[in-house]
Scaffold this active site. Structure first.
Site, PDB file in Angstrom:
ATOM      1  CB  ALA A  78       8.663  19.824  40.535  1.00  0.00           C
ATOM      2  CB  VAL A  79       5.940  24.746  41.616  1.00  0.00           C
ATOM      3  CG1 VAL A  79       4.573  25.407  41.733  1.00  0.00           C
ATOM      4  CG2 VAL A  79       6.736  24.920  42.908  1.00  0.00           C
ATOM      5  CD  GLU A 111      23.537  16.985  40.427  1.00  0.00           C
ATOM      6  OE1 GLU A 111      24.606  16.541  40.869  1.00  0.00           O
ATOM      7  OE2 GLU A 111      22.421  16.626  40.860  1.00  0.00           O
ATOM      8  CE1 TYR A 123      16.705  25.083  43.972  1.00  0.00           C
ATOM      9  CE2 TYR A 123      17.395  25.112  41.687  1.00  0.00           C
ATOM     10  CZ  TYR A 123      16.632  24.573  42.698  1.00  0.00           C
ATOM     11  OH  TYR A 123      15.807  23.514  42.438  1.00  0.00           O
TER      12      TYR A 123
END
Length: 176
Positions: A78-79, A111, A123
């Protein structure tokens, strides 16, 4: 404008209040303080933070993976929303994969929300492929895509990591 003076490092208990704040902003409270402390205490978990020495927000991003046999299971990436689209997700994912390689892990999995096209694109840039779908995986019943990346210890992936290292170093030094 001054540089953000960025650093990715393993999180410690002293960082947990900032981690909880970022978790709340990004996920609405996915993990508790105790949950993050368990990650810090576990020898099978790598919990990383992307820090800035000069921005108002000190902790810009977090990532975590579990070492399960020969696999890195990425549990969090997370950013902070104010810092999206600056290459920080790439930097965190690179660091996760680099640490997984150092641990001798052979593959990585995760996931991701089926609707999260930005994350899926990130990804895929690193070579992850869709391996399946978990129906109604999230609390709001959204499906998760299962992504998979193999051959972490192979020379071609090591070359990919090296190439990403150059891209990310260049990008982070230009961040302002």
């Amino acid at each position: 404008m001054s540089k953000l003076e960025l650093e990715i490092k393993h999180l410690t208990s002293a960082d947990l209040s900032a981690v909880l704040e970022l978790d709340q902003i990004c996920f609405g409270g996915l993990w508790t303080l105790e949950g993050y402390q368990r990650e810090l205490d576990s020898p099978n978990s790598d919990l990383l933070g992307l820090f800035s020495g000069v921005s108002v927000v000190r902790l810009l991003g977090i990532s975590c993976f579990w070492s399960i046999l020969d696999e890195a299971h990425i549990t969090i990436l997370a950013v902070h929303p104010q810092y999206h689209r600056q290459g920080f997700g790439q930097a965190l994912l690179y660091s996760v994969l680099k640490n997984a390689c150092r641990r001798g892990l052979e593959r990585a999995t995760l996931e991701v929300r089926a609707s999260n096209s930005a994350a899926i694109s990130l990804y895929e840039k690193f070579g992850f492929k869709i391996a399946g779908r978990r129906r109604r995986y999230y609390k709001d019943d959204e499906d998760a895509l299962i992504l998979w990346l193999g051959n972490l210890q192979q020379p071609q992936f090591q070359k990919t990591l090296y190439d990403w290292d150059i891209i990310i170093r260049d990008r982070l030094t230009k961040a302002s």
